[in-house]
Design a protein around this motif. Structure first.
Motif, PDB file in Angstrom:
ATOM      1  N   LYS A 271       0.840  -1.192   0.000  1.00 27.41           N
ATOM      2  CA  LYS A 271       0.000   0.000   0.000  1.00 27.41           C
ATOM      3  C   LYS A 271       0.877   1.245   0.000  1.00 27.41           C
ATOM      4  O   LYS A 271       1.750   1.388   0.855  1.00 27.41           O
ATOM      5  CB  LYS A 271      -0.908  -0.004   1.225  1.00 27.41           C
ATOM      6  CG  LYS A 271      -1.963   1.084   1.230  1.00 27.41           C
ATOM      7  CD  LYS A 271      -2.880   0.907   2.428  1.00 27.41           C
ATOM      8  CE  LYS A 271      -3.977   1.957   2.453  1.00 27.41           C
ATOM      9  NZ  LYS A 271      -4.892   1.775   3.606  1.00 27.41           N
ATOM     10  N   PRO A 272       0.688   2.186  -0.943  1.00 28.36           N
ATOM     11  CA  PRO A 272       1.510   3.399  -0.990  1.00 28.36           C
ATOM     12  C   PRO A 272       1.299   4.278   0.238  1.00 28.36           C
ATOM     13  O   PRO A 272       0.261   4.184   0.917  1.00 28.36           O
ATOM     14  CB  PRO A 272       1.016   4.113  -2.262  1.00 28.36           C
ATOM     15  CG  PRO A 272       0.261   3.091  -3.027  1.00 28.36           C
ATOM     16  CD  PRO A 272      -0.297   2.125  -2.036  1.00 28.36           C
ATOM     17  N   GLU A 273       2.262   5.121   0.511  1.00 30.62           N
ATOM     18  CA  GLU A 273       2.135   6.079   1.599  1.00 30.62           C
ATOM     19  C   GLU A 273       1.120   7.163   1.212  1.00 30.62           C
ATOM     20  O   GLU A 273       1.050   7.565   0.049  1.00 30.62           O
ATOM     21  CB  GLU A 273       3.488   6.725   1.905  1.00 30.62           C
ATOM     22  CG  GLU A 273       4.523   5.782   2.498  1.00 30.62           C
ATOM     23  CD  GLU A 273       4.128   5.279   3.883  1.00 30.62           C
ATOM     24  OE1 GLU A 273       3.504   6.068   4.639  1.00 30.62           O
ATOM     25  OE2 GLU A 273       4.413   4.111   4.187  1.00 30.62           O
ATOM     26  N   PRO A 274       0.323   7.648   2.175  1.00 29.93           N
ATOM     27  CA  PRO A 274      -0.638   8.723   1.881  1.00 29.93           C
ATOM     28  C   PRO A 274       0.067  10.003   1.438  1.00 29.93           C
ATOM     29  O   PRO A 274       1.169  10.308   1.887  1.00 29.93           O
ATOM     30  CB  PRO A 274      -1.348   8.931   3.226  1.00 29.93           C
ATOM     31  CG  PRO A 274      -1.087   7.688   4.011  1.00 29.93           C
ATOM     32  CD  PRO A 274       0.238   7.177   3.565  1.00 29.93           C
ATOM     33  N   THR A 275      -0.574  10.722   0.535  1.00 29.38           N
ATOM     34  CA  THR A 275      -0.071  12.020   0.077  1.00 29.38           C
ATOM     35  C   THR A 275      -1.206  13.028   0.157  1.00 29.38           C
ATOM     36  O   THR A 275      -2.377  12.666   0.382  1.00 29.38           O
ATOM     37  CB  THR A 275       0.437  11.934  -1.374  1.00 29.38           C
ATOM     38  OG1 THR A 275      -0.676  11.602  -2.237  1.00 29.38           O
ATOM     39  CG2 THR A 275       1.517  10.876  -1.526  1.00 29.38           C
ATOM     40  N   THR A 276      -0.880  14.297  -0.067  1.00 30.00           N
ATOM     41  CA  THR A 276      -1.911  15.334  -0.064  1.00 30.00           C
ATOM     42  C   THR A 276      -2.914  15.092  -1.186  1.00 30.00           C
ATOM     43  O   THR A 276      -4.127  15.247  -1.011  1.00 30.00           O
ATOM     44  CB  THR A 276      -1.270  16.729  -0.235  1.00 30.00           C
ATOM     45  OG1 THR A 276      -0.301  16.922   0.796  1.00 30.00           O
ATOM     46  CG2 THR A 276      -2.328  17.820  -0.148  1.00 30.00           C
ATOM     47  N   GLU A 277      -2.413  14.691  -2.351  1.00 31.22           N
ATOM     48  CA  GLU A 277      -3.274  14.425  -3.499  1.00 31.22           C
ATOM     49  C   GLU A 277      -4.077  13.139  -3.328  1.00 31.22           C
ATOM     50  O   GLU A 277      -5.188  13.012  -3.829  1.00 31.22           O
ATOM     51  CB  GLU A 277      -2.440  14.338  -4.781  1.00 31.22           C
ATOM     52  CG  GLU A 277      -1.751  15.640  -5.180  1.00 31.22           C
ATOM     53  CD  GLU A 277      -0.495  15.900  -4.359  1.00 31.22           C
ATOM     54  OE1 GLU A 277      -0.014  14.956  -3.690  1.00 31.22           O
ATOM     55  OE2 GLU A 277      -0.004  17.043  -4.379  1.00 31.22           O
ATOM     56  N   ASN A 278      -3.505  12.164  -2.634  1.00 25.26           N
ATOM     57  CA  ASN A 278      -4.166  10.876  -2.438  1.00 25.26           C
ATOM     58  C   ASN A 278      -4.040  10.446  -0.972  1.00 25.26           C
ATOM     59  O   ASN A 278      -3.194   9.625  -0.614  1.00 25.26           O
ATOM     60  CB  ASN A 278      -3.536   9.818  -3.358  1.00 25.26           C
ATOM     61  CG  ASN A 278      -4.307   8.515  -3.345  1.00 25.26           C
ATOM     62  OD1 ASN A 278      -5.424   8.431  -2.835  1.00 25.26           O
ATOM     63  ND2 ASN A 278      -3.709   7.475  -3.910  1.00 25.26           N
TER      64      ASN A 278
END
Length: 340
Positions: A311-318
């Motif tokens: 699972k990718p790390e959370p970002t502002t865009e996602n």
């Protein structure tokens, strides 16, 4: 003391024995690497319809082989089977449309554009010969005449609709996810005639019904199954279920309710009578198997899922990223009673 010990021993044995009743008996491999939502069983023709990205896979349940792929169902969510009309109605969430196909030949019949936005769950009601699509973005239900394939009405629901069931005698019930409600629709008048709160249930998704006892089984995002009297909206019982549920099925023969939980379990609830319910067992499935369909002929359960990568790390865009799917890992799980 001997009597007490015997009772404890019997209780211990029963608890451990029932945990072996249901299990995953096999996995049916299905081509394609996209997401999924609902499944639907055509018991007359022995086929399973599986929503899968922008197509619907049709599996022959006698051979476990994919025998057809229905294309151009962009953002497919639900499939409603109408055996009496030899039609399947499929919601195309990204096209705001309903695809209609022939149940036996899988040939295209029609694609009906609706005013509702992002049709998700869908229900065929044999009593009224109507199809109800539940539109997640516009908070309403579109009604089609299942014989003519024409849109006849849009019903405002005042919230985001999820799964729906019919009492087969003129009433339709639908979960309203963001309001924690069940709404009742009159299938003849095509209007909402009752609204019931199901608090403490929160974010209801899957819904099933026992037509004999008039009990509704609503599974909720806060790990609760809420059991409701379908005649007056009274809450009969709440029971704990697993995390990430999105579907529920009712086996009328065995009086069992199955909550499919995305964490990788099924919570099985036993109905002793109209007012007595208890958790019967927890069945291990596979992570992501959150929707469910029951074959009323064989009593087998079907759940679709796949294997996941990191699972990718959370970002502002996602801020809520999803794990990627591992290629060629999409399957339909077959769950059945191991003790039969």
């Amino acid at each position: 003391m001997k009597k007490i010990f015997s009772i404890i021993l019997v209780g211990f044995c029963f608890t451990n024995c029932i945990s072996q009743n249901y299990k995953v008996s096999k996995k049916i491999n299905v081509a394609g690497d996209e997401g999924w939502d609902y499944l639907a069983v055509d018991e007359v023709n022995h086929h399973l319809f599986v929503s899968h990205g922008n197509v619907v896979n049709v599996i022959d349940l006698k051979s476990d082989k994919t025998i057809a792929t229905i294309p151009d169902t962009k953002g497919v969510h639900g499939i409603a089977i109408a055996n009496d009309l030899n039609k399947a109605f499929i919601t195309d969430g990204k096209d705001n449309a309903v695809t209609i196909i022939n149940l036996k030949t899988f040939e295209f019949i029609d694609k009906v554009t609706i005013e509702g936005q992002k049709p998700d769950a869908v229900l065929y009601d044999p009593f009224s010969k109507k199809v109800f699509t539940y539109n997640a973005k516009s908070n309403d239900a579109t009604v089609l005449d299942a014989i003519t394939n024409k849109v006849v009405k849009t019903i405002p629901l005042g919230g985001k609709p999820e799964f729906s069931v019919t009492n087969t005698n003129g009433l339709i019930y639908v979960n309203i996810e963001d309001k924690n409600e069940i709404k009742t629709i009159d299938a003849t008048k095509l209007e909402v005639v009752a609204t019931w709160s199901i608090a403490p249930g929160n974010e209801p998704s899957g819904l099933a019904i026992d037509l004999e006892t008039n009990r509704l089984f609503s599974v909720c995002g806060n790990n609760l199954m809420v059991i409701v009297d379908a005649t007056n909206g009274k809450i009969i019982k709440t029971l704990p279920i697993g995390d990430g549920c999105d579907g529920v099925a009712f086996d009328a023969k065995k009086k069992l309710i199955f909550s499919s939980n995305g964490e990788g379990t099924i919570t099985v609830v036993k109905e002793e009578n109209a007012n007595t319910f208890s958790v019967f067992e927890t069945v291990k499935t596979q992570k992501g198997a959150r929707t469910i369909a029951l074959n009323k002929t064989t009593n087998q359960l079907y759940l679709s899922t796949a294997e996941f990568g990191e699972k990718p790390e959370p970002t502002t865009e996602n801020p809520k990223p999803r794990a990627s799917l591992i290629p060629n890992s999409f399957v339909v799980l077959v769950v059945e009673n191991n003790s039969k």
